[in-house]
Design an enzyme around this catalytic site. Structure first.
Site, mmCIF file in Angstrom:
data_model
loop_
_atom_site.group_PDB
_atom_site.id
_atom_site.type_symbol
_atom_site.label_atom_id
_atom_site.label_comp_id
_atom_site.label_asym_id
_atom_site.label_seq_id
_atom_site.Cartn_x
_atom_site.Cartn_y
_atom_site.Cartn_z
ATOM 1 C CD GLU A 195 -0.249 -1.360 3.160
ATOM 2 O OE1 GLU A 195 -0.117 -2.338 2.402
ATOM 3 O OE2 GLU A 195 -0.273 -1.449 4.411
ATOM 4 C CG ASN A 196 5.033 1.002 0.695
ATOM 5 O OD1 ASN A 196 4.476 -0.084 0.580
ATOM 6 N ND2 ASN A 196 6.321 1.161 0.586
#
Lengths: 220, 215
Positions: free
Chosen positions: B47-48
């Site tokens: 998700e980064n």
């Protein structure tokens, strides 16, 4: 030598753009993609205090925003994950730091909304949890959603790999993270970059942040 | 990685199908990455801001700008792409991630998860788990069957704060696999080294059994 950009300033001038009581957006995920030189330059500006900092984390102990925290410059933190820095937990425990915990995706979207002229948005994220307490809710499709206001800053400090002299930005891998979102959502946007290249040398298809969003460049 | 953690990760890996877009949470879920090969055809998303997460690099090949959501060094596979945080969570909330594998402090009888805060402690970290819980098409919880204290983690009601009102789809422990539907938990598999009686004794929540005869 890097070509001249009208947006290029030295790091002390960049630090002086932050004022007492400002809401300051700071890019990065942990220390990855964090404009560390800009953040640490704020230590030389005594007016950079009583800050509300919007950032996914508040640095690591004694590094980046963690240093500002230890200097007592940060009054409030808005972000998603502060437990990785024990200094944050301690400052909050002593009542010296207000914390507004925001789910990571909601944080990113609130900043995106702030830069896109959207006042607030509804999201499923956080519905039915402690983070929903005190928030306006509304049902869509039979499911509860939370109303979340947009976030904007007086100033944004971001990190990119390179700029051209206009201020177009390209990023480096997962160091991109919150930086392009924050570039849209502050009155003054300062980008710390590794290099500045002539206009025309960045592939227009590869530019992530167009130059109209970037006010100042710092080489560091 | 302990044997128990590895057993859980192996059981989760077997549930993933070729072509899936999979987000792995921090802790035991991360271990699943080490068990997957290109032949499995699973695309890992973090998700980064990366789709196409590859294995951890050798120490001399670490790139400080290339990490996963646990801030550990990773590699990017051919065909990978980078995106900003708002784009990343748009992919997650928008239902474009097929499976999220998350850790848990507790799971209740309806399949709701508590995985971000201990009861009665100040809450200073939430990360991306709440977004994944509402957005992923399928959520698999990967957890030890009991806490270090020996207390069951699959409970009638969570004492820790819930992470979402959405029930997860599958719960995988070293001992058992449960699925969730409107009726609640159903035991669908017991691991080789365990039996039904052990699972019953170490699970506080009520559950049904898919094929009791086989268990």
């Amino acid at each position: 030598m890097d070509p001249l950009s009208e947006k290029l300033i030295d790091i002390a001038a960049a630090a002086a753009l932050v004022r007492r009581g400002d809401t300051m957006l700071v890019g990065g995920f942990g220390l990855v993609g964090k404009p560390l030189a800009l953040v640490e330059a704020l230590l030389t500006n005594p007016e950079a205090t009583q800050l509300t900092v919007v950032s996914n984390n508040l640095g690591e102990p004694g590094e980046g925003l963690g240093r500002l925290l230890l200097e007592g410059r940060i009054a409030k933190a808005i972000g998603s994950f502060f437990t990785s820095n024990p200094d944050v937990v301690a400052a909050h425990g002593r009542g010296e730091l207000e914390v507004e915990l925001t789910p990571q995706g909601t944080l990113a979207e609130a900043i995106r909304a702030g830069g896109a002229g959207i006042a607030a948005f509804y999201t499923r994220t956080g519905a039915g949890t402690k983070l929903a307490e005190g928030r306006e809710t509304r049902s869509f499709g039979g499911l509860e959603h939370l109303l979340w206001p947009a976030i904007r800053g007086n100033v944004a400090l971001i990190r990119a790999r390179a700029a051209d002299t206009y201020g177009n930005l390209v990023y480096e891998k997962t160091a991109r993270n919150f930086n392009p979102d924050m570039a849209t959502a502050a009155d003054v946007v300062v980008a710390q970059v590794d290099e500045i290249v002539p206009v025309g040398s960045l592939d227009p298809e590869a530019i992530v942040t167009p130059h109209l969003l970037v006010d100042r460049l710092v080489l560091a | 990685m302990s044997d128990v953690q590895r057993q859980i990760a192996e059981r989760v890996a077997r549930l993933l199908q070729p072509g899936e877009i999979v987000n792995l949470g921090i802790g035991i879920p991360t271990l699943v990455a080490d068990l997957l090969t290109a032949a499995d055809g699973v695309h890992l998303e973090t998700e980064n801001g990366l789709l196409g997460v590859g294995p951890a690099p050798d120490a001399d090949r670490i790139d400080a700008s290339l990490v996963n959501a646990g801030k550990r060094p990773v590699t990017a596979l051919p065909g990978s792409s980078y995106f900003s945080s708002s784009e990343s969570f748009g992919l997650i909330r928008g239902g474009h991630v097929t499976t999220a594998v998350l850790g848990a402090l507790q799971v209740d009888a309806c399949g709701r998860v508590a995985n971000w805060a201990l009861a009665g402690k100040p809450i200073l970290g939430v990360g991306g788990a709440m977004d994944l819980l509402v957005g992923a098409q399928r959520v698999i919880v990967a957890t030890t069957h009991t806490a270090k204290s020996g207390a069951p983690k699959i409970v009638s009601e969570c004492s820790c704060p819930l992470s979402s009102d959405r029930p997860v789809d599958v719960v995988v422990t070293e001992a058992a696999t449960f699925t969730l539907d409107d009726r609640g938990l159903t035991l669908v598999e017991v691991a080789a080294d365990f039996d039904y009686a052990w699972v019953r004794a170490h699970t506080e929540a009520a559950f049904g059994s898919a094929e009791e005869a086989q268990l």
